[in-house]
Motif scaffolding. Sequence first.
Motif, PDB file in Angstrom:
ATOM      1  N   TYR A 211       0.840  -1.199   0.000  1.00 48.13           N
ATOM      2  CA  TYR A 211       0.000   0.000   0.000  1.00 48.13           C
ATOM      3  C   TYR A 211       0.875   1.250   0.000  1.00 48.13           C
ATOM      4  O   TYR A 211       2.059   1.202   0.367  1.00 48.13           O
ATOM      5  N   ASP A 212       0.281   2.358  -0.383  1.00 48.77           N
ATOM      6  CA  ASP A 212       0.994   3.630  -0.417  1.00 48.77           C
ATOM      7  C   ASP A 212       1.032   4.235   0.984  1.00 48.77           C
ATOM      8  O   ASP A 212       0.401   5.246   1.286  1.00 48.77           O
ATOM      9  N   THR A 213       1.778   3.569   1.855  1.00 48.34           N
ATOM     10  CA  THR A 213       1.982   4.015   3.232  1.00 48.34           C
ATOM     11  C   THR A 213       3.465   3.853   3.547  1.00 48.34           C
ATOM     12  O   THR A 213       4.181   3.162   2.803  1.00 48.34           O
ATOM     13  N   PRO A 214       3.968   4.461   4.623  1.00 50.20           N
ATOM     14  CA  PRO A 214       5.412   4.384   4.908  1.00 50.20           C
ATOM     15  C   PRO A 214       5.986   2.975   4.975  1.00 50.20           C
ATOM     16  O   PRO A 214       7.108   2.741   4.508  1.00 50.20           O
ATOM     17  N   ASP A 215       5.229   2.007   5.540  1.00 55.17           N
ATOM     18  CA  ASP A 215       5.772   0.643   5.611  1.00 55.17           C
ATOM     19  C   ASP A 215       5.020  -0.337   4.708  1.00 55.17           C
ATOM     20  O   ASP A 215       5.262  -1.538   4.748  1.00 55.17           O
ATOM     21  N   GLY A 216       4.094   0.168   3.894  1.00 59.33           N
ATOM     22  CA  GLY A 216       3.387  -0.667   2.936  1.00 59.33           C
ATOM     23  C   GLY A 216       2.147  -1.357   3.473  1.00 59.33           C
ATOM     24  O   GLY A 216       1.407  -1.983   2.699  1.00 59.33           O
ATOM     25  N   THR A 217       1.894  -1.260   4.784  1.00 59.99           N
ATOM     26  CA  THR A 217       0.696  -1.890   5.347  1.00 59.99           C
ATOM     27  C   THR A 217      -0.371  -0.828   5.631  1.00 59.99           C
ATOM     28  O   THR A 217      -0.071   0.350   5.785  1.00 59.99           O
ATOM     29  N   CYS A 218      -1.612  -1.279   5.702  1.00 60.51           N
ATOM     30  CA  CYS A 218      -2.740  -0.357   5.892  1.00 60.51           C
ATOM     31  C   CYS A 218      -2.643   0.409   7.204  1.00 60.51           C
ATOM     32  O   CYS A 218      -2.185  -0.129   8.221  1.00 60.51           O
ATOM     33  N   ILE A 219      -3.108   1.636   7.170  1.00 59.71           N
ATOM     34  CA  ILE A 219      -3.140   2.480   8.359  1.00 59.71           C
ATOM     35  C   ILE A 219      -4.581   2.638   8.828  1.00 59.71           C
ATOM     36  O   ILE A 219      -5.473   2.936   8.035  1.00 59.71           O
ATOM     37  N   ARG A 220      -4.779   2.429  10.129  1.00 62.55           N
ATOM     38  CA  ARG A 220      -6.106   2.564  10.720  1.00 62.55           C
ATOM     39  C   ARG A 220      -6.017   3.414  11.986  1.00 62.55           C
ATOM     40  O   ARG A 220      -4.966   3.523  12.616  1.00 62.55           O
ATOM     41  N   ASP A 221      -7.157   3.968  12.347  1.00 60.77           N
ATOM     42  CA  ASP A 221      -7.266   4.890  13.475  1.00 60.77           C
ATOM     43  C   ASP A 221      -7.811   4.135  14.681  1.00 60.77           C
ATOM     44  O   ASP A 221      -8.961   3.691  14.673  1.00 60.77           O
ATOM     45  N   TYR A 222      -6.989   3.964  15.719  1.00 61.20           N
ATOM     46  CA  TYR A 222      -7.401   3.229  16.910  1.00 61.20           C
ATOM     47  C   TYR A 222      -7.678   4.191  18.053  1.00 61.20           C
ATOM     48  O   TYR A 222      -6.851   5.031  18.378  1.00 61.20           O
ATOM     49  N   ILE A 223      -8.860   4.063  18.652  1.00 63.33           N
ATOM     50  CA  ILE A 223      -9.264   4.922  19.750  1.00 63.33           C
ATOM     51  C   ILE A 223      -9.513   4.070  20.988  1.00 63.33           C
ATOM     52  O   ILE A 223     -10.203   3.040  20.918  1.00 63.33           O
ATOM     53  N   HIS A 224      -8.912   4.461  22.100  1.00 59.21           N
ATOM     54  CA  HIS A 224      -9.040   3.684  23.333  1.00 59.21           C
ATOM     55  C   HIS A 224     -10.495   3.649  23.781  1.00 59.21           C
ATOM     56  O   HIS A 224     -11.214   4.642  23.717  1.00 59.21           O
ATOM     57  N   ILE A 225     -10.922   2.500  24.245  1.00 53.46           N
ATOM     58  CA  ILE A 225     -12.309   2.293  24.646  1.00 53.46           C
ATOM     59  C   ILE A 225     -12.762   3.278  25.721  1.00 53.46           C
ATOM     60  O   ILE A 225     -13.908   3.749  25.716  1.00 53.46           O
ATOM     61  N   VAL A 226     -11.887   3.640  26.647  1.00 53.97           N
ATOM     62  CA  VAL A 226     -12.255   4.595  27.696  1.00 53.97           C
ATOM     63  C   VAL A 226     -12.457   5.988  27.106  1.00 53.97           C
ATOM     64  O   VAL A 226     -13.394   6.701  27.480  1.00 53.97           O
ATOM     65  N   ASP A 227     -11.595   6.381  26.178  1.00 53.41           N
ATOM     66  CA  ASP A 227     -11.769   7.678  25.510  1.00 53.41           C
ATOM     67  C   ASP A 227     -13.053   7.694  24.683  1.00 53.41           C
ATOM     68  O   ASP A 227     -13.742   8.706  24.598  1.00 53.41           O
ATOM     69  N   LEU A 228     -13.359   6.566  24.071  1.00 46.64           N
ATOM     70  CA  LEU A 228     -14.589   6.458  23.295  1.00 46.64           C
ATOM     71  C   LEU A 228     -15.807   6.661  24.192  1.00 46.64           C
ATOM     72  O   LEU A 228     -16.731   7.418  23.865  1.00 46.64           O
ATOM     73  N   CYS A 229     -15.805   5.995  25.341  1.00 45.68           N
ATOM     74  CA  CYS A 229     -16.926   6.127  26.269  1.00 45.68           C
ATOM     75  C   CYS A 229     -17.025   7.532  26.845  1.00 45.68           C
ATOM     76  O   CYS A 229     -18.132   8.040  27.053  1.00 45.68           O
ATOM     77  N   SER A 230     -15.895   8.164  27.081  1.00 45.16           N
ATOM     78  CA  SER A 230     -15.942   9.534  27.606  1.00 45.16           C
ATOM     79  C   SER A 230     -16.584  10.475  26.598  1.00 45.16           C
ATOM     80  O   SER A 230     -17.297  11.415  26.977  1.00 45.16           O
ATOM     81  N   ALA A 231     -16.388  10.210  25.307  1.00 44.62           N
ATOM     82  CA  ALA A 231     -17.038  11.026  24.278  1.00 44.62           C
ATOM     83  C   ALA A 231     -18.553  10.825  24.319  1.00 44.62           C
ATOM     84  O   ALA A 231     -19.321  11.782  24.147  1.00 44.62           O
ATOM     85  N   HIS A 232     -19.000   9.599  24.548  1.00 46.23           N
ATOM     86  CA  HIS A 232     -20.435   9.335  24.677  1.00 46.23           C
ATOM     87  C   HIS A 232     -21.013  10.093  25.871  1.00 46.23           C
ATOM     88  O   HIS A 232     -22.113  10.651  25.801  1.00 46.23           O
ATOM     89  N   LEU A 233     -20.278  10.090  26.961  1.00 50.84           N
ATOM     90  CA  LEU A 233     -20.742  10.780  28.164  1.00 50.84           C
ATOM     91  C   LEU A 233     -20.861  12.279  27.920  1.00 50.84           C
ATOM     92  O   LEU A 233     -21.869  12.904  28.285  1.00 50.84           O
TER      93      LEU A 233
END
Length: 323
Positions: A211-233
Motif C-alpha cells: 500500500y501507499d503508506t510508509p511501511d506498505g501496510t494499511c493504516i487505521r485509526d485506533y481509539i481507546h475504549i475509555v476515551d470512546l466512552c468519555s465522548a459518549h458521556l
Amino acid sequence: MKILVVGGAGYIGSHMVKMLHDLGNQVITFDNLSSGFRDAVLGGEFVQGDLADIPTIDKVFQQYQPDAVMHFASYIQVGESVQHPDKYYLNNFTNTLNLLNVMVKHDVKSFIFSSTAAVFGEPEYVPIDEAHPKAPLNPYGRSKWMVEQVLADYERAYGLKSVCLRYFNAAGADPSALLGERHEPETHLIPLVLQAISGKRPHISVFGRDYDTPDGTCIRDYIHIVDLCSAHLLALKQLTVDGVSKRFNLGNGAGFSVQEVISVAEQVTGKKVKVIDAPRRDGDPARLVADATLAKRTLGWAPVYTDLATIIKHAWAWETKVR
C-alpha cells in the motif's frame, strides 16, 4: 440520570455501563446476550431482551422511565453483512426503529447512537471529517447510515434529539483489566495479534504490504475504549443541556499501520508473533483516519490514552487475565 444502555453487555456497551455507574448514574442494561456477556455488566439493573420484542421494550420503559438511551446493540462484521444482509438490516435498522418508536411513545427524547466510519465508504480524502460524502460500501455501513437518516426524520416529526458518534477502531481495555474485548469470532487487529502472541492463534495474517503508506501496510485509526466512552458521556451531557442533535467522528487523528501494531505489541509483551503475509483484501483502503476536531471543539473531548503502546498494554493485561 436514568440511562438505558441497549447492548450494554458487549465490548463498548459494557465499558459504557461501568463508566456511567461509577459516576453515580442509574443504569439499566438491555441485551439479548447473543454476542455480549452477562458477567461484563458491572453495575445497575440488567434486563435480558431483544429489540425485536416490542412489548418487552415497552415494559422496560414503563418500569424504569429512562431519561436517555444509548444504543450499542448492532451486528458489526462487514464480511458477514455482505453474506447475510437480511440479518444486518433486520437487527441494525428494523430493530432500531422498534426502539425509537417506543422512545417516542414514552416521550424519551435523548438518544446516543453508536454509528461507524463505514458510513463514509471509500475515503475521498483523509483525515475524514463530518462533511465527507456518505457512500457506504456494505450492508453494515448502509444499515448505520439508514438509522442516521431516520433520526433526522424523527427529530423533525417527533422532536427526538440524537447524537451519532462515528468511530473508527475501538481498541484497548479497561485500565484495571475488569473488562476487555471479547468477540466471537474476533475480527479486530489488536486482539488478534495478542491472541497470536498468547498462543490462542497460530499466527497473524498481514493482508498486503504494497500500500501507499510508509511501511506498505494499511493504516487505521485506533481509539481507546475509555476515551470512546468519555465522548459518549460528553455527548449525552451536551444533548441534555442544549437539546441540539449532532454528528461527530471519533478517532485519534493519527492512525497506526498494521506493522506498527505488530511491532508495538511485541515490544509491550516482550514476545514475538508469527506473521504470515497474505494478499490484499478487496475494499481495504490504504488509510482510514478520523478528523475528530469537531468533537474536541464542541464537546471539549480530550482523549487520554492516545499512545499505541498504552492501548496495547491495557489490551494485553485483559488478554493475559482471560487466557
